[in-house]
Scaffold this motif. Structure first.
Motif, PDB file in Angstrom:
ATOM      1  N   GLY A 265      52.342  54.666 -20.208  1.00 34.87           N
ATOM      2  CA  GLY A 265      52.140  55.679 -19.183  1.00 34.87           C
ATOM      3  C   GLY A 265      51.020  56.636 -19.543  1.00 34.87           C
ATOM      4  N   TYR A 266      51.178  57.885 -19.133  1.00 37.56           N
ATOM      5  CA  TYR A 266      50.091  58.856 -19.200  1.00 37.56           C
ATOM      6  C   TYR A 266      50.115  59.653 -20.499  1.00 37.56           C
ATOM      7  N   ALA A 267      48.934  59.824 -21.070  1.00 42.33           N
ATOM      8  CA  ALA A 267      48.730  60.683 -22.231  1.00 42.33           C
ATOM      9  C   ALA A 267      47.581  61.631 -21.902  1.00 42.33           C
ATOM     10  N   ALA A 268      47.779  62.910 -22.176  1.00 41.86           N
ATOM     11  CA  ALA A 268      46.790  63.920 -21.807  1.00 41.86           C
ATOM     12  C   ALA A 268      46.230  64.601 -23.048  1.00 41.86           C
ATOM     13  N   ILE A 269      44.912  64.712 -23.118  1.00 39.98           N
ATOM     14  CA  ILE A 269      44.268  65.504 -24.154  1.00 39.98           C
ATOM     15  C   ILE A 269      44.506  66.980 -23.835  1.00 39.98           C
ATOM     16  N   GLU A 270      45.020  67.713 -24.828  1.00 43.49           N
ATOM     17  CA  GLU A 270      45.211  69.153 -24.668  1.00 43.49           C
ATOM     18  C   GLU A 270      44.392  69.837 -25.756  1.00 43.49           C
ATOM     19  N   PHE A 271      43.206  70.272 -25.383  1.00 41.31           N
ATOM     20  CA  PHE A 271      42.258  70.846 -26.340  1.00 41.31           C
ATOM     21  C   PHE A 271      42.469  72.354 -26.440  1.00 41.31           C
ATOM     22  N   GLU A 272      42.623  72.854 -27.674  1.00 40.69           N
ATOM     23  CA  GLU A 272      42.829  74.283 -27.901  1.00 40.69           C
ATOM     24  C   GLU A 272      41.882  74.823 -28.973  1.00 40.69           C
ATOM     25  N   GLY A 273      40.785  74.139 -29.204  1.00 37.42           N
ATOM     26  CA  GLY A 273      39.876  74.533 -30.282  1.00 37.42           C
ATOM     27  C   GLY A 273      38.901  75.623 -29.883  1.00 37.42           C
ATOM     28  N   TRP A 274      38.025  75.963 -30.831  1.00 37.01           N
ATOM     29  CA  TRP A 274      37.018  77.003 -30.616  1.00 37.01           C
ATOM     30  C   TRP A 274      35.750  76.460 -29.970  1.00 37.01           C
ATOM     31  N   GLU A 275      35.561  75.166 -30.032  1.00 39.69           N
ATOM     32  CA  GLU A 275      34.329  74.582 -29.490  1.00 39.69           C
ATOM     33  C   GLU A 275      34.284  74.725 -27.968  1.00 39.69           C
ATOM     34  N   ASP A 276      33.107  74.522 -27.410  1.00 32.27           N
ATOM     35  CA  ASP A 276      32.995  74.459 -25.951  1.00 32.27           C
ATOM     36  C   ASP A 276      33.984  73.418 -25.441  1.00 32.27           C
ATOM     37  N   CYS A 277      34.736  73.766 -24.397  1.00 39.40           N
ATOM     38  CA  CYS A 277      35.834  72.892 -23.984  1.00 39.40           C
ATOM     39  C   CYS A 277      35.350  71.532 -23.474  1.00 39.40           C
ATOM     40  N   LEU A 278      34.188  71.480 -22.837  1.00 39.10           N
ATOM     41  CA  LEU A 278      33.703  70.184 -22.362  1.00 39.10           C
ATOM     42  C   LEU A 278      33.344  69.276 -23.535  1.00 39.10           C
ATOM     43  N   LEU A 279      32.756  69.868 -24.565  1.00 40.64           N
ATOM     44  CA  LEU A 279      32.464  69.107 -25.777  1.00 40.64           C
ATOM     45  C   LEU A 279      33.767  68.675 -26.444  1.00 40.64           C
TER      46      LEU A 279
END
Length: 293
Positions: A265-279
């Motif tokens: 099924g579905y897996a979602a990237i959950e980004f919480e870092g300091w980098e630009d979010c699109l990167l």
């Protein structure tokens, strides 16, 4: 990558740009359509009529516009994630979550995560408090799950908010609710907030997973001095969000556990870092794909 795992993003990954107005939600949807991501989870951050994420205070016309825009872009909306506190037995909290079940239906979403406690943790051994509030959590989650089942929606709780972040407490709640459409949103990174090894905890909770969140953290010992921007685990370790694959979590072991399980099924990237979010999103999903190559 296993054909049974569909990678996409949580809208929370784009919070830094959505919260400032640098990007609108339709623009995020369009970006995902051009990316390696195949779906979008909507993470509600409050009942705010001005929020870019549809919520129960949103103009219904805006809700419909987001549903239609996602459909036109070919980006399925796969999960609606909301905060909630069901630990007090307050009927108003249950009624509010049911409104979100209806909102999920309006958005064409068939999966929904609702928290069961406030995010803040408790000092010391909170086992007695957990046992005290567990009946409230179970009764409310069961009522919501039954309401959602009649509308074709699966509900879940996440290993989220220190009080119910451990693998065992999540399983206890799932088993106690005992509804076929009540599962867990399995965040592979959040276990470190309560000092559990994701390689072990993920495998324990995969049989109950509705969706998976891919997240990574930098982890430093409790006696380190990493400076500003870090938060502490329950046991005192220093944690900071990282691009998926760049942090200290053994994501290869996590991927192995997923491959060895029956999860699909579905897996979602959950980004919480300091980098630009699109990167962060671009590199994170590429690294996640490599884990399953």
């Amino acid at each position: 990558m296993t054909a049974d795992l569909v990678l996409g993003f949580s809208s929370y990954s784009f919070h830094s740009k959505l919260s400032t107005g640098e990007m609108t939600l339709p623009q995020v949807i369009d970006w995902i359509a051009e990316s390696e991501g195949e779906h979008l989870e909507l993470a509600v951050l409050g009942d705010d009529p001005d929020s870019p994420i549809p919520n129960i205070a949103s103009d219904p016309a805006y809700v419909d516009r987001i549903r239609e825009h996602a459909a036109a872009a070919g980006v399925p909306l796969t999960n609606l994630a909301i905060g909630a506190d069901l630990s007090t037995g307050d009927p108003a909290q249950v009624a509010r979550v049911k409104e979100y079940v209806d909102l999920a239906g309006r958005l064409g979403i068939t999966r929904m995560r609702h928290d069961v406690v406030a995010h803040a943790g408790h000092e010391g051994d909170d086992t007695p408090l957990f046992e005290q509030v567990l009946p409230h959590i179970v009764a409310a989650s069961k009522e919501i799950a039954q309401y959602a089942a009649a509308r074709g929606i699966t509900t879940s709780l996440e290993n989220h908010g220190f009080f119910v972040q451990s693998a065992e407490r999540v399983r206890r709640i799932v088993h106690a609710v005992d509804e076929p459409n009540f599962l867990t949103t399995l965040d592979v990174g959040n276990f470190v907030c309560v000092d559990e090894d994701p390689a072990v905890a993920v495998a324990q909770n995969l049989p109950y997973a509705m969706v998976v969140h891919f997240k990574d953290f930098y982890i430093r010992p409790a006696d380190a001095s990493p400076g500003a921007g870090w938060f502490r685990s329950r046991g005192g370790k220093h944690l900071r969000g990282a691009v998926v694959g760049n942090g200290d979590i053994d994501l290869r072991a996590v991927a192995r556990a997923i491959r060895d399980s029956d999860f699909s099924g579905y897996a979602a990237i959950e980004f919480e870092g300091w980098e630009d979010c699109l990167l962060g999103c671009e590199r994170g999903i590429a690294n996640a794909e490599n884990l399953f190559a």
